[in-house]
Design a protein around this motif. Sequence first.
Motif: not given
Length: 390
Positions: A124-126, A130-134
Motif C-alpha cells: 500500500v505504500s508505493y 510517490a505522491v509525497l515525493a511530488d
Amino acid sequence: MRNPLSKKIVTIPPSGIRRFFDIVSEMKDAISLGVGEPDFDTPWHIREEGIYSLEKGRTFYTANAGLRELRVELHNYVNRKYHVSYDPDSEILVTVGGSEAIDIAMRAMLDPGDEVLVPQPSYVSYVPCAVLADGVAVTIELEEKDQFRLTPEKLREKITPRTKLLVLPFPNNPTGAVMRREDLEKIAAVVEEHDLFVLSDEIYAELTYGEERHVSFASLPGMKERTILINGFSKAFAMTGWRLGYACGPAVILKQMTKIHQFAIMCAPTTSQYAAVDALKNSDEDVVHMRESYDQRRRYLLHAFEEMNIPCFEPLGAFYVFPNISRFGMTSEAFAMRLLEEEKVAVVPGTAFGDSGEGFLRVSYAYSLKSLKEALGRMERFVNRLDGKI
C-alpha cells in the motif's frame, strides 16, 4: 482560522488494511488472517545480542548510514545470497524498516511530475510515497492469467517521456507472485531501452518456495547501476518490531538518501542494529525452519480453497494467498465484511492493494496451523451458506 493541513496529504486515503484490524481488535473471539507479520518470535540468539548491547551501554547514535559493522555484514550477506556486491561505505544505508527506504528513495530521485510505474495489486505504500515525493503514480494492472507477474508488454504500455522509476514489488504482497530470472531479464531489456530506474522491493526474498531461489533484479547485467534494492529484517528474521531495513544502490543516489535520512531520522535504532549483525551471521537455519513452516501452511490453504471451489493460483513467495471470490457476485469489500460479521474471520479485501485487486482477498498464513484450520473451517461454513448448501 487558516486550514492547518497540506492539500497533498488530505488527498491520500488511509491504508485500506487498517479498518479491518480496528474492527477485529474490538470483536470477541475473532480470528484475523490479515496481518502481514511473522507469528514466530525473533530467534533467541538475535534477541540476546540486542539485550547484550543494552547491558554494554551501546545506546548512543550510530553513523547516519548505520553501524559500519552492520553495513559490512550486509555487503557479505547480499553478495552471498543474491550475488551483488555493494561498497559498505557508499552504497548501503540502514533505515527504519524497508518502508523508510522506499520513502526516501523516491524523495531522493523524483522531481515534480516524474512518473512512477507501480504494478498492482501491491503493497500500500508505493503510491502514497510517490505522491509525497511530488511524483505521479501510474499503476500497471497485473492479472491472474499472468500469475500476477509484470510482463514487458504491460510495462511498455505505460511508459511515457515522463516515466523515471519502476517499482518492482516481488515476491509480491498481497498476491505471493514471484518473478523468475527469465521474467526479470525481459523487464531489464525494457528498462535499459527506456533509460529507467528501478526500485526493487525484495523484502520477501528469503520466503520463496519450490526449487528456484529468489533472483535479485540488481544482479542482472547492467541493472545494478539502475536499481535501488530494498530489503529488511522484518519478514525473514521475524524482526518486525525492531524496525530495521536497508537500501543498496548507486553511491550517487545513496548519498542523497542518506542526507534525507540524516535530517528526518538521524539513524536507525542502535539496539536493533547490533541485533541485526547477529541475524545476518547466524540465522540461516532459523530462516530455513520458518520458511518450511510457511510452506506447509501455504499448501494447506491452497488445498482448503480448492475444497471450497474457490480458485487460487499457486503463490510461490511471501506468506499470502490471493483467492478469487468473484463467483459469489460480491465486491471484495462486501465479502470480507460479511465474513467478519457472520463468522468473525478477518481477511483483507483485494482492493486495499489497488483496483485490480477487486474480486480477490488477501489471506495471510503467518499464523499457526491450528488458527488457520479454525479460520478456514469458519470460512467454509460461510461459503456453504452462500452456495445454499446449509
